[in-house]
Motif scaffolding. Structure first.
Motif, PDB file in Angstrom:
ATOM      1  N   ASP A  85       0.839  -1.212   0.000  1.00  0.00           N
ATOM      2  CA  ASP A  85       0.000   0.000   0.000  1.00  0.00           C
ATOM      3  C   ASP A  85       0.873   1.262   0.000  1.00  0.00           C
ATOM      4  OD1 ASP A  85      -2.263  -1.520  -0.031  1.00  0.00           O
ATOM      5  OD2 ASP A  85      -2.633  -1.389   2.139  1.00  0.00           O
ATOM      6  N   ALA A  86       1.958   1.224   0.756  1.00  0.00           N
ATOM      7  CA  ALA A  86       2.852   2.394   0.813  1.00  0.00           C
ATOM      8  C   ALA A  86       3.460   2.653  -0.566  1.00  0.00           C
ATOM      9  CB  ALA A  86       3.953   2.156   1.843  1.00  0.00           C
ATOM     10  N   ALA A  87       3.768   1.586  -1.277  1.00  0.00           N
ATOM     11  CA  ALA A  87       4.327   1.737  -2.626  1.00  0.00           C
ATOM     12  C   ALA A  87       3.287   2.343  -3.572  1.00  0.00           C
ATOM     13  CB  ALA A  87       4.787   0.381  -3.155  1.00  0.00           C
ATOM     14  N   LYS A  88       2.042   1.891  -3.440  1.00  0.00           N
ATOM     15  CA  LYS A  88       0.977   2.440  -4.304  1.00  0.00           C
ATOM     16  C   LYS A  88       0.786   3.931  -4.017  1.00  0.00           C
ATOM     17  CE  LYS A  88      -1.459  -1.928  -4.379  1.00  0.00           C
ATOM     18  NZ  LYS A  88      -2.532  -2.658  -3.710  1.00  0.00           N
ATOM     19  N   ARG A  89       0.807   4.272  -2.741  1.00  0.00           N
ATOM     20  CA  ARG A  89       0.682   5.682  -2.350  1.00  0.00           C
ATOM     21  C   ARG A  89       1.822   6.503  -2.956  1.00  0.00           C
ATOM     22  NH1 ARG A  89      -0.634   3.969   2.691  1.00  0.00           N
ATOM     23  NH2 ARG A  89       1.476   4.351   3.490  1.00  0.00           N
ATOM     24  N   ALA A  90       3.024   5.939  -2.888  1.00  0.00           N
ATOM     25  CA  ALA A  90       4.194   6.664  -3.413  1.00  0.00           C
ATOM     26  C   ALA A  90       4.005   6.940  -4.907  1.00  0.00           C
ATOM     27  CB  ALA A  90       5.469   5.852  -3.172  1.00  0.00           C
ATOM     28  N   ILE A  91       3.469   5.976  -5.621  1.00  0.00           N
ATOM     29  CA  ILE A  91       3.232   6.179  -7.063  1.00  0.00           C
ATOM     30  C   ILE A  91       2.187   7.288  -7.253  1.00  0.00           C
ATOM     31  CG2 ILE A  91       2.283   5.134  -9.168  1.00  0.00           C
ATOM     32  CD1 ILE A  91       3.469   2.444  -8.184  1.00  0.00           C
ATOM     33  N   ASP A  92       1.076   7.170  -6.506  1.00  0.00           N
ATOM     34  CA  ASP A  92      -0.003   8.152  -6.664  1.00  0.00           C
ATOM     35  C   ASP A  92       0.447   9.557  -6.279  1.00  0.00           C
ATOM     36  OD1 ASP A  92      -1.644   6.211  -7.588  1.00  0.00           O
ATOM     37  OD2 ASP A  92      -2.628   5.815  -5.658  1.00  0.00           O
ATOM     38  N   GLU A  93       1.363   9.642  -5.348  1.00  0.00           N
ATOM     39  CA  GLU A  93       1.849  10.964  -4.919  1.00  0.00           C
ATOM     40  C   GLU A  93       2.967  11.477  -5.816  1.00  0.00           C
ATOM     41  OE1 GLU A  93       2.862  10.287  -0.822  1.00  0.00           O
ATOM     42  OE2 GLU A  93       0.762  10.122  -0.206  1.00  0.00           O
ATOM     43  N   GLY A  94       3.265  10.733  -6.869  1.00  0.00           N
ATOM     44  CA  GLY A  94       4.255  11.203  -7.839  1.00  0.00           C
ATOM     45  C   GLY A  94       5.698  11.045  -7.385  1.00  0.00           C
TER      46      GLY A  94
END
Ligand SMILES: Cc1ncc(COP(=O)(O)O)c(C=O)c1O
Length: 400
Positions: free
Chosen positions: A51-60
Protein backbone atom coordinates in the motif's frame (compact mmCIF):
# COMPACT_ATOMS: atom_id res chain seq x y z
CA UNK A 1 41.20 -7.27 -30.18
CA UNK A 2 38.94 -9.43 -27.97
CA UNK A 3 35.33 -8.23 -27.82
CA UNK A 4 34.64 -9.42 -24.25
CA UNK A 5 36.60 -7.99 -21.35
CA UNK A 6 39.26 -9.87 -19.42
CA UNK A 7 37.22 -9.14 -16.27
CA UNK A 8 34.48 -11.43 -17.52
CA UNK A 9 36.93 -14.33 -17.75
CA UNK A 10 37.51 -14.05 -14.00
CA UNK A 11 33.89 -14.62 -12.96
CA UNK A 12 31.20 -17.21 -13.49
CA UNK A 13 27.41 -16.84 -13.58
CA UNK A 14 25.54 -17.56 -10.33
CA UNK A 15 25.07 -21.34 -9.92
CA UNK A 16 21.96 -20.85 -7.80
CA UNK A 17 20.28 -18.93 -10.60
CA UNK A 18 21.44 -21.66 -13.05
CA UNK A 19 19.78 -24.40 -10.96
CA UNK A 20 16.56 -22.40 -10.68
CA UNK A 21 16.52 -21.92 -14.46
CA UNK A 22 17.18 -25.63 -15.09
CA UNK A 23 14.33 -26.60 -12.78
CA UNK A 24 12.05 -24.11 -14.57
CA UNK A 25 12.98 -25.57 -17.95
CA UNK A 26 12.25 -29.12 -16.78
CA UNK A 27 8.91 -28.02 -15.30
CA UNK A 28 8.03 -26.36 -18.63
CA UNK A 29 8.36 -29.77 -20.33
CA UNK A 30 5.69 -31.12 -18.00
CA UNK A 31 7.98 -32.79 -15.43
CA UNK A 32 6.88 -32.75 -11.80
CA UNK A 33 9.66 -30.60 -10.37
CA UNK A 34 10.11 -29.34 -6.80
CA UNK A 35 12.54 -26.41 -6.83
CA UNK A 36 14.50 -26.01 -3.61
CA UNK A 37 17.15 -23.81 -5.18
CA UNK A 38 15.83 -20.26 -4.89
CA UNK A 39 16.78 -18.17 -1.87
CA UNK A 40 13.61 -16.19 -1.32
CA UNK A 41 10.59 -16.37 0.97
CA UNK A 42 7.61 -18.08 -0.69
CA UNK A 43 5.07 -15.60 0.63
CA UNK A 44 4.01 -12.18 -0.56
CA UNK A 45 5.24 -8.76 0.60
CA UNK A 46 3.04 -7.58 3.53
CA UNK A 47 0.01 -5.54 2.46
CA UNK A 48 0.98 -2.35 4.35
CA UNK A 49 4.25 -2.26 2.39
CA UNK A 50 2.48 -2.74 -0.94
CA UNK A 51 0.00 0.00 0.00
CA UNK A 52 2.85 2.39 0.81
CA UNK A 53 4.33 1.74 -2.63
CA UNK A 54 0.98 2.44 -4.30
CA UNK A 55 0.68 5.68 -2.35
CA UNK A 56 4.19 6.66 -3.41
CA UNK A 57 3.23 6.18 -7.06
CA UNK A 58 0.00 8.15 -6.66
CA UNK A 59 1.85 10.96 -4.92
CA UNK A 60 4.26 11.20 -7.84
CA UNK A 61 7.32 9.92 -6.03
CA UNK A 62 8.56 8.62 -9.32
CA UNK A 63 11.54 10.87 -10.03
CA UNK A 64 15.27 10.56 -9.37
CA UNK A 65 16.10 10.67 -5.69
CA UNK A 66 19.34 11.35 -3.82
CA UNK A 67 21.82 8.80 -5.19
CA UNK A 68 22.26 6.75 -2.02
CA UNK A 69 18.77 7.02 -0.57
CA UNK A 70 15.98 9.39 0.45
CA UNK A 71 16.57 11.16 3.80
CA UNK A 72 13.45 9.60 5.42
CA UNK A 73 14.68 6.09 4.65
CA UNK A 74 18.20 6.84 5.89
CA UNK A 75 16.68 8.13 9.13
CA UNK A 76 14.58 4.97 9.48
CA UNK A 77 17.69 2.85 8.87
CA UNK A 78 19.54 4.70 11.65
CA UNK A 79 16.57 4.04 13.96
CA UNK A 80 16.59 0.36 12.99
CA UNK A 81 20.31 0.01 13.77
CA UNK A 82 19.78 1.68 17.15
CA UNK A 83 16.63 -0.30 18.03
CA UNK A 84 17.70 -3.74 16.89
CA UNK A 85 21.49 -3.70 17.09
CA UNK A 86 22.33 -1.01 19.63
CA UNK A 87 24.44 0.75 16.98
CA UNK A 88 24.60 4.54 16.62
CA UNK A 89 24.81 5.82 13.06
CA UNK A 90 23.94 9.17 11.48
CA UNK A 91 22.25 9.44 8.04
CA UNK A 92 25.61 10.51 6.55
CA UNK A 93 26.95 7.08 7.51
CA UNK A 94 24.17 5.25 5.62
CA UNK A 95 23.96 4.13 2.01
CA UNK A 96 20.93 2.60 0.26
CA UNK A 97 21.38 0.53 -2.88
CA UNK A 98 19.60 -1.72 -5.32
CA UNK A 99 19.56 -4.79 -3.07
CA UNK A 100 22.04 -6.01 -0.54
CA UNK A 101 24.03 -7.26 -3.49
CA UNK A 102 24.74 -3.79 -4.85
CA UNK A 103 25.75 -2.57 -1.41
CA UNK A 104 28.41 -5.28 -1.06
CA UNK A 105 29.53 -4.74 -4.64
CA UNK A 106 29.85 -0.97 -4.20
CA UNK A 107 31.92 -1.43 -1.04
CA UNK A 108 34.32 -3.83 -2.78
CA UNK A 109 34.55 -1.66 -5.90
CA UNK A 110 35.24 1.39 -3.76
CA UNK A 111 38.06 -0.19 -1.78
CA UNK A 112 39.85 -3.04 -3.56
CA UNK A 113 43.13 -2.63 -5.41
CA UNK A 114 44.97 -5.42 -7.25
CA UNK A 115 46.58 -7.73 -4.71
CA UNK A 116 44.17 -6.87 -1.89
CA UNK A 117 42.91 -10.01 -0.19
CA UNK A 118 39.41 -10.69 1.10
CA UNK A 119 38.88 -13.50 3.61
CA UNK A 120 35.68 -15.42 2.92
CA UNK A 121 34.65 -18.33 5.17
CA UNK A 122 33.54 -21.29 3.03
CA UNK A 123 30.90 -22.40 2.31
CA UNK A 124 29.97 -18.89 1.23
CA UNK A 125 27.20 -17.05 -0.55
CA UNK A 126 28.04 -17.64 -4.22
CA UNK A 127 28.46 -13.97 -5.10
CA UNK A 128 31.19 -13.02 -2.60
CA UNK A 129 34.24 -14.43 -4.43
CA UNK A 130 33.04 -13.31 -7.83
CA UNK A 131 32.31 -9.79 -6.64
CA UNK A 132 35.82 -9.63 -5.16
CA UNK A 133 37.25 -10.79 -8.50
CA UNK A 134 35.16 -8.26 -10.44
CA UNK A 135 36.53 -5.53 -8.20
CA UNK A 136 40.10 -6.66 -8.90
CA UNK A 137 40.81 -8.23 -5.50
CA UNK A 138 41.82 -11.74 -4.46
CA UNK A 139 39.29 -13.92 -2.63
CA UNK A 140 40.80 -16.03 0.17
CA UNK A 141 38.31 -18.78 1.01
CA UNK A 142 38.82 -20.54 4.34
CA UNK A 143 36.99 -23.85 4.80
CA UNK A 144 34.74 -23.97 7.85
CA UNK A 145 33.33 -27.48 7.74
CA UNK A 146 30.68 -29.53 9.45
CA UNK A 147 33.02 -30.36 12.37
CA UNK A 148 32.82 -26.74 13.61
CA UNK A 149 29.16 -26.35 12.68
CA UNK A 150 30.28 -24.51 9.51
CA UNK A 151 31.77 -21.73 11.63
CA UNK A 152 35.23 -20.23 11.25
CA UNK A 153 37.44 -20.63 14.32
CA UNK A 154 39.57 -17.78 15.70
CA UNK A 155 42.72 -19.80 14.88
CA UNK A 156 41.62 -20.18 11.26
CA UNK A 157 40.92 -16.46 10.97
CA UNK A 158 44.27 -15.58 12.53
CA UNK A 159 46.09 -17.91 10.12
CA UNK A 160 44.33 -16.46 7.07
CA UNK A 161 45.19 -12.81 7.79
CA UNK A 162 48.19 -11.37 5.93
CA UNK A 163 49.48 -7.80 5.51
CA UNK A 164 47.45 -7.76 2.26
CA UNK A 165 44.12 -8.59 3.91
CA UNK A 166 41.71 -5.70 3.35
CA UNK A 167 38.34 -7.23 4.24
CA UNK A 168 36.90 -10.08 6.25
CA UNK A 169 33.40 -10.95 5.03
CA UNK A 170 31.22 -12.21 7.86
CA UNK A 171 27.75 -13.65 7.26
CA UNK A 172 25.65 -14.89 10.18
CA UNK A 173 23.16 -16.53 9.90
CA UNK A 174 24.79 -17.86 6.79
CA UNK A 175 23.74 -18.58 3.28
CA UNK A 176 24.19 -21.52 2.48
CA UNK A 177 24.44 -23.28 5.87
CA UNK A 178 22.10 -21.33 8.16
CA UNK A 179 24.89 -21.34 10.76
CA UNK A 180 24.69 -18.47 13.23
CA UNK A 181 27.57 -17.37 15.48
CA UNK A 182 26.73 -16.91 19.16
CA UNK A 183 27.88 -13.71 20.84
CA UNK A 184 30.83 -15.58 22.39
CA UNK A 185 31.84 -17.17 19.08
CA UNK A 186 31.70 -13.79 17.37
CA UNK A 187 33.62 -12.10 20.20
CA UNK A 188 36.40 -14.67 19.76
CA UNK A 189 36.65 -13.62 16.09
CA UNK A 190 36.52 -9.89 16.83
CA UNK A 191 39.32 -10.37 19.39
CA UNK A 192 41.48 -11.62 16.52
CA UNK A 193 40.43 -8.71 14.30
CA UNK A 194 41.34 -6.20 17.03
CA UNK A 195 44.96 -7.34 16.65
CA UNK A 196 44.99 -6.57 12.89
CA UNK A 197 44.11 -2.91 12.31
CA UNK A 198 44.48 -3.13 8.51
CA UNK A 199 41.50 -5.52 8.22
CA UNK A 200 38.02 -4.13 7.61
CA UNK A 201 34.89 -6.09 8.48
CA UNK A 202 32.00 -6.47 6.06
CA UNK A 203 29.15 -7.90 8.08
CA UNK A 204 26.34 -9.24 5.91
CA UNK A 205 23.39 -9.36 8.30
CA UNK A 206 20.79 -10.19 5.65
CA UNK A 207 19.27 -13.07 7.67
CA UNK A 208 19.24 -11.24 11.01
CA UNK A 209 15.54 -11.74 11.58
CA UNK A 210 15.47 -15.41 10.65
CA UNK A 211 16.87 -17.02 13.80
CA UNK A 212 15.41 -19.93 15.75
CA UNK A 213 14.96 -21.32 19.23
CA UNK A 214 16.65 -18.95 21.68
CA UNK A 215 19.46 -17.87 19.34
CA UNK A 216 20.38 -14.22 19.84
CA UNK A 217 21.56 -12.36 16.72
CA UNK A 218 24.60 -10.09 17.15
CA UNK A 219 26.70 -8.06 14.72
CA UNK A 220 30.48 -7.42 14.92
CA UNK A 221 30.41 -3.65 15.69
CA UNK A 222 27.89 -4.35 18.44
CA UNK A 223 29.94 -7.13 20.04
CA UNK A 224 33.23 -5.21 19.74
CA UNK A 225 32.75 -1.42 19.66
CA UNK A 226 36.50 -1.13 19.03
CA UNK A 227 35.80 -2.31 15.45
CA UNK A 228 33.08 0.30 14.77
CA UNK A 229 35.44 2.53 12.75
CA UNK A 230 36.34 -0.25 10.32
CA UNK A 231 33.09 -2.17 10.04
CA UNK A 232 30.50 -1.90 7.30
CA UNK A 233 27.25 -3.27 8.70
CA UNK A 234 25.13 -4.46 5.76
CA UNK A 235 21.51 -5.47 5.70
CA UNK A 236 18.40 -5.22 3.54
CA UNK A 237 14.68 -5.77 3.34
CA UNK A 238 14.75 -8.64 0.82
CA UNK A 239 14.56 -11.66 3.11
CA UNK A 240 13.01 -10.36 6.35
CA UNK A 241 10.22 -8.41 4.65
CA UNK A 242 9.69 -10.76 1.68
CA UNK A 243 10.79 -7.99 -0.69
CA UNK A 244 13.34 -9.70 -2.95
CA UNK A 245 11.96 -8.17 -6.13
CA UNK A 246 11.87 -4.60 -4.80
CA UNK A 247 15.68 -4.47 -4.68
CA UNK A 248 16.53 -2.45 -1.60
CA UNK A 249 19.60 -3.07 0.54
CA UNK A 250 21.46 -0.76 2.89
CA UNK A 251 24.52 -0.42 5.07
CA UNK A 252 26.14 1.86 7.61
CA UNK A 253 29.79 2.58 8.27
CA UNK A 254 32.49 5.26 8.22
CA UNK A 255 31.55 8.38 6.24
CA UNK A 256 34.59 8.22 3.94
CA UNK A 257 33.63 4.72 2.78
CA UNK A 258 29.94 5.62 2.43
CA UNK A 259 30.88 8.64 0.26
CA UNK A 260 33.13 6.48 -1.94
CA UNK A 261 30.33 3.94 -2.38
CA UNK A 262 28.01 6.80 -3.39
CA UNK A 263 30.47 7.81 -6.09
CA UNK A 264 30.47 4.27 -7.54
CA UNK A 265 26.68 4.16 -7.43
CA UNK A 266 26.29 7.63 -8.96
CA UNK A 267 28.25 6.53 -12.04
CA UNK A 268 26.57 3.15 -12.40
CA UNK A 269 22.91 2.89 -11.40
CA UNK A 270 22.13 6.18 -9.57
CA UNK A 271 19.41 5.90 -6.95
CA UNK A 272 17.60 2.66 -6.12
CA UNK A 273 13.97 2.64 -7.36
CA UNK A 274 12.13 5.56 -5.73
CA UNK A 275 8.90 3.60 -5.15
CA UNK A 276 10.82 0.71 -3.58
CA UNK A 277 12.51 3.12 -1.19
CA UNK A 278 9.11 4.26 0.11
CA UNK A 279 8.05 0.62 0.39
CA UNK A 280 11.21 -0.18 2.39
CA UNK A 281 10.51 2.86 4.59
CA UNK A 282 7.13 1.38 5.48
CA UNK A 283 8.77 -2.02 6.04
CA UNK A 284 11.22 -0.61 8.58
CA UNK A 285 8.80 1.77 10.33
CA UNK A 286 5.48 -0.11 10.08
CA UNK A 287 4.20 -3.07 12.14
CA UNK A 288 6.90 -5.69 12.78
CA UNK A 289 4.74 -8.50 14.20
CA UNK A 290 4.87 -10.65 11.04
CA UNK A 291 8.62 -11.09 11.59
CA UNK A 292 7.88 -13.35 14.56
CA UNK A 293 5.16 -15.19 12.63
CA UNK A 294 7.58 -15.90 9.78
CA UNK A 295 10.28 -16.95 12.18
CA UNK A 296 7.98 -19.56 13.71
CA UNK A 297 6.95 -20.77 10.25
CA UNK A 298 10.55 -21.18 9.11
CA UNK A 299 11.54 -22.88 12.34
CA UNK A 300 8.81 -25.48 11.82
CA UNK A 301 10.01 -26.08 8.28
CA UNK A 302 13.63 -26.36 9.42
CA UNK A 303 12.63 -29.01 11.95
CA UNK A 304 10.70 -30.91 9.29
CA UNK A 305 13.55 -30.86 6.76
CA UNK A 306 16.38 -31.60 9.22
CA UNK A 307 14.38 -34.50 10.69
CA UNK A 308 13.56 -36.08 7.33
CA UNK A 309 17.02 -35.59 5.80
CA UNK A 310 18.72 -37.23 8.77
CA UNK A 311 16.56 -40.29 8.11
CA UNK A 312 17.95 -40.51 4.56
CA UNK A 313 20.72 -43.08 4.09
CA UNK A 314 24.14 -41.45 3.75
CA UNK A 315 23.03 -37.92 4.68
CA UNK A 316 24.10 -36.00 7.78
CA UNK A 317 22.18 -32.75 8.23
CA UNK A 318 23.20 -30.33 10.99
CA UNK A 319 20.50 -28.26 12.69
CA UNK A 320 21.08 -24.62 11.69
CA UNK A 321 20.50 -21.61 13.94
CA UNK A 322 18.88 -19.47 11.24
CA UNK A 323 18.20 -18.37 7.63
CA UNK A 324 16.11 -20.76 5.50
CA UNK A 325 18.78 -23.15 4.29
CA UNK A 326 20.24 -26.50 5.29
CA UNK A 327 23.55 -27.79 4.02
CA UNK A 328 23.67 -31.57 4.49
CA UNK A 329 26.87 -33.57 4.14
CA UNK A 330 26.75 -36.42 1.59
CA UNK A 331 30.25 -37.91 1.99
CA UNK A 332 28.71 -41.37 2.41
CA UNK A 333 26.92 -41.10 -0.97
CA UNK A 334 30.02 -40.30 -3.03
CA UNK A 335 31.32 -43.15 -5.19
CA UNK A 336 27.93 -44.89 -5.30
CA UNK A 337 25.64 -45.51 -8.27
CA UNK A 338 22.06 -44.24 -8.39
CA UNK A 339 19.04 -46.42 -9.20
CA UNK A 340 18.99 -44.68 -12.58
CA UNK A 341 22.58 -45.72 -13.25
CA UNK A 342 24.38 -42.41 -12.59
CA UNK A 343 27.78 -42.47 -10.93
CA UNK A 344 27.77 -40.13 -7.93
CA UNK A 345 31.34 -38.92 -8.37
CA UNK A 346 30.82 -35.61 -6.55
CA UNK A 347 28.08 -33.36 -5.22
CA UNK A 348 27.34 -31.91 -8.65
CA UNK A 349 26.70 -35.44 -9.96
CA UNK A 350 24.46 -36.07 -6.93
CA UNK A 351 22.39 -32.93 -7.61
CA UNK A 352 22.13 -33.68 -11.33
CA UNK A 353 21.00 -37.28 -10.77
CA UNK A 354 18.59 -36.18 -8.03
CA UNK A 355 16.97 -33.66 -10.38
CA UNK A 356 16.82 -36.02 -13.33
CA UNK A 357 15.59 -39.07 -11.41
CA UNK A 358 13.28 -37.48 -8.82
CA UNK A 359 12.55 -33.94 -10.02
CA UNK A 360 13.98 -32.35 -6.86
CA UNK A 361 16.21 -29.34 -7.59
CA UNK A 362 18.93 -28.53 -5.05
CA UNK A 363 22.21 -26.62 -5.43
CA UNK A 364 25.41 -28.68 -5.17
CA UNK A 365 28.01 -27.74 -2.56
CA UNK A 366 30.89 -26.98 -4.92
CA UNK A 367 29.00 -23.83 -5.95
CA UNK A 368 29.43 -22.58 -2.37
CA UNK A 369 33.04 -23.69 -2.00
CA UNK A 370 32.62 -26.69 0.31
CA UNK A 371 31.94 -30.29 -0.75
CA UNK A 372 30.45 -32.85 -0.74
CA UNK A 373 27.19 -31.20 0.29
CA UNK A 374 24.08 -29.68 -1.18
CA UNK A 375 21.93 -26.74 -0.21
CA UNK A 376 18.21 -26.84 0.26
CA UNK A 377 16.23 -23.66 0.54
CA UNK A 378 13.20 -24.58 2.64
CA UNK A 379 11.30 -21.40 1.78
CA UNK A 380 8.48 -23.42 0.29
CA UNK A 381 5.31 -25.13 1.55
CA UNK A 382 5.35 -27.95 4.13
CA UNK A 383 3.69 -30.28 1.61
CA UNK A 384 6.34 -29.61 -1.03
CA UNK A 385 9.11 -30.03 1.55
CA UNK A 386 7.67 -33.30 2.84
CA UNK A 387 7.36 -34.66 -0.71
CA UNK A 388 10.87 -33.45 -1.70
CA UNK A 389 12.48 -34.98 1.39
CA UNK A 390 10.63 -38.28 0.80
CA UNK A 391 12.01 -38.31 -2.76
CA UNK A 392 15.53 -37.60 -1.45
CA UNK A 393 15.13 -40.46 1.03
CA UNK A 394 14.16 -42.91 -1.70
CA UNK A 395 16.92 -41.60 -4.02
CA UNK A 396 19.48 -42.23 -1.25
CA UNK A 397 17.98 -45.64 -0.44
CA UNK A 398 18.54 -46.52 -4.11
CA UNK A 399 22.26 -45.72 -4.06
CA UNK A 400 24.45 -48.80 -4.20
C1 LIG B 1 23.98 -13.77 2.34
C2 LIG B 1 23.30 -12.89 1.36
N1 LIG B 1 23.68 -11.61 1.25
C3 LIG B 1 23.12 -10.78 0.37
C4 LIG B 1 22.11 -11.20 -0.46
C5 LIG B 1 21.54 -10.22 -1.45
O1 LIG B 1 20.28 -9.82 -1.18
P1 LIG B 1 19.50 -8.84 -2.15
O2 LIG B 1 18.44 -9.68 -2.80
O3 LIG B 1 18.95 -7.78 -1.26
O4 LIG B 1 20.45 -8.29 -3.15
C6 LIG B 1 21.67 -12.53 -0.40
C7 LIG B 1 20.65 -13.02 -1.32
O5 LIG B 1 20.50 -14.18 -1.59
C8 LIG B 1 22.28 -13.39 0.54
O6 LIG B 1 21.91 -14.67 0.65
Amino acid sequence: MAFLSDTLARVKPSQTIAVTNKARELAATGRDVIGLGAGEPDFDTPQNIKDAAKRAIDEGRTKYTAVDGIPELKKAICAKFKRENGLDYTPAQVSVGTGGKQILYNALMATLNPGDEVIIPAPYWVSYPDMVLLAGGTPVPVAAGIETGFKLTPAQLEAAITPKTKWFIFNSPSNPTGAGYTRDELKALTDVLMRHPQVWIMSDDMYEHLVFDDFEFTSPAQVEPGLYDRTLTCNGVSKAYAMTGWRIGYCAGPVELIKAMGTIQSQSTSNPCSVSQYAALEGLTGPQDFLATNRALFQRRRDLVVGMLNEAKGIVCPNPEGAFYVYPDISACIGKTSAGGATISDDEAFATALLEETGVAVVFGAAFGLSPNFRISYATSDEQLREACARIQSFCAGLS
